[in-house]
Scaffold this motif. Sequence first.
Motif, mmCIF file in Angstrom:
data_model
loop_
_atom_site.group_PDB
_atom_site.id
_atom_site.type_symbol
_atom_site.label_atom_id
_atom_site.label_comp_id
_atom_site.label_asym_id
_atom_site.label_seq_id
_atom_site.Cartn_x
_atom_site.Cartn_y
_atom_site.Cartn_z
ATOM 1 N N GLN A 239 22.709 -21.682 -18.598
ATOM 2 C CA GLN A 239 23.815 -21.393 -17.677
ATOM 3 C C GLN A 239 24.535 -22.680 -17.269
ATOM 4 O O GLN A 239 25.772 -22.711 -17.159
ATOM 5 N N LYS A 242 26.586 -24.019 -20.194
ATOM 6 C CA LYS A 242 27.822 -23.227 -20.357
ATOM 7 C C LYS A 242 28.856 -23.606 -19.290
ATOM 8 O O LYS A 242 30.044 -23.777 -19.597
ATOM 9 N N ALA A 243 28.408 -23.753 -18.038
ATOM 10 C CA ALA A 243 29.345 -24.100 -16.964
ATOM 11 C C ALA A 243 29.995 -25.455 -17.224
ATOM 12 O O ALA A 243 31.212 -25.619 -17.054
ATOM 13 N N ASP A 246 32.338 -25.150 -20.408
ATOM 14 C CA ASP A 246 33.592 -24.442 -20.083
ATOM 15 C C ASP A 246 34.552 -25.348 -19.339
ATOM 16 O O ASP A 246 35.765 -25.327 -19.575
ATOM 17 N N PHE A 247 34.007 -26.148 -18.428
ATOM 18 C CA PHE A 247 34.853 -27.042 -17.640
ATOM 19 C C PHE A 247 35.443 -28.138 -18.518
ATOM 20 O O PHE A 247 36.644 -28.411 -18.476
ATOM 21 N N THR A 252 37.766 -22.546 -18.413
ATOM 22 C CA THR A 252 37.599 -21.850 -17.151
ATOM 23 C C THR A 252 38.491 -22.470 -16.094
ATOM 24 O O THR A 252 38.792 -23.663 -16.145
ATOM 25 N N ASP A 254 37.545 -21.725 -12.932
ATOM 26 C CA ASP A 254 36.623 -21.607 -11.808
ATOM 27 C C ASP A 254 35.992 -22.968 -11.508
ATOM 28 O O ASP A 254 34.955 -23.319 -12.053
ATOM 29 N N SER A 257 32.256 -23.091 -10.054
ATOM 30 C CA SER A 257 31.090 -23.048 -10.933
ATOM 31 C C SER A 257 30.689 -24.453 -11.367
ATOM 32 O O SER A 257 29.504 -24.750 -11.541
ATOM 33 N N PHE A 258 31.681 -25.334 -11.525
ATOM 34 C CA PHE A 258 31.394 -26.722 -11.876
ATOM 35 C C PHE A 258 30.810 -27.467 -10.682
ATOM 36 O O PHE A 258 29.831 -28.212 -10.819
ATOM 37 N N VAL A 261 27.193 -27.028 -10.007
ATOM 38 C CA VAL A 261 26.273 -27.779 -10.862
ATOM 39 C C VAL A 261 25.918 -29.101 -10.190
ATOM 40 O O VAL A 261 24.814 -29.636 -10.363
#
Length: 382
Positions: A239, A242-243, A246-247, A252, A254, A257-258, A261
């Motif tokens: 997870q 992926k976060a 994506d960033f 993304t 979002d 979500s970053f 982390v």
Amino acid sequence: MNLYKFSSELFLALVVITVLVSSILISIPEINLLYSTSSFGQSLQQSQNELQSSSNKQVQQTIADTIDRISNSISNSSKIESNASQTQNATSLPTFQHKVSILDNIVSQKVRVGDIDIAYKQIGQGEPILLISGSGNVMDVWPAYFLEELSKDHKVIFFDNRGVGNTTSGTMPFSIEQFASDTAGFMSALKLQEIDVLGFSMGSFVAQKLALAYPEKVNRLILSGASCGGQEGIPQSPQIVKALSDFVNNQTEDVNSFLEVTFPINWIKENPDFLDAIPKSSEIVLSSTLKKQFDINENWLSKNWTGVCDQLQRLTKPTLIITGMEDKAVPANNSLVLMDKIPGSWLVQIRDAGHGLMYQFPETFTRIIETFLSTTGKNNGE
């Protein structure tokens, strides 16, 4: 009393207590300060219990006296605050909101190292300490409080890694090994020999490679948010990968979500304006550079190579490992692996702190660094 202030002081209290314990136990062989474990498999609580059981009555009394003093100090601070003016100023803000001041006026310099021009800054006087930044971080984002406090007794030198900010990308492929070579060349260009080195996140990977490949250049080593990588390291969860991916790849919008982390969710909720306190910079990081650094980070943390864990027993210089117990970006248990591998290393784990602990609790982070440096200095038998 402000809940944040209470929590911050509580963390600092725990660190002070542990330092007192370690200073009394420092003559006992095979004890790793500040926490001790005899094997990686032990939990932190087991480690603390073992350390406590090995302490004598003098240690227990010292801890009790210290708790009383800290409690009285916090109580007195609360009374003073309740009678003080309600006008908020820089000194009444939570420490993580310390405002940038003289740091804005530090002039950036450049030096040629191999195929690149490295941009750097320095502040303060005294024994030099070199700061190696994390992935995608420009040199201006080190916490202002940390830099200002550390520079009171040290010459603090910090720079942009290859391809970041005002440092050129050059022609060599990006790798942790190359970054370590860049750092060694940078130190030679500035005539820096056997100095203290602090590496954060990716910078901690570079610092380990630097200390292993160029041991004569490193005096003391500080690893924050670190892992020795490879087969013995603790990888990120799918997870988290992926976060981050994506960033980095702009897949993304979002941002939360970053951020989650880097910082614990509960802390973000309790400090909604925390982003205002993170230093801003006019320097930029190209998306291509960000992707390259992301790749070398993930390669380091993957199980697809041997890592440097088994090489770390060669490190004989004093080493401090500091981590947030809620770190997801570089899982916190990596700190236990490092402590198990590096002879005589110190380990400090901060409760409720994530990968960005130096932004969450800059005062605690700074005090830990200063305690390590003063305790292991030349006047202390090193």
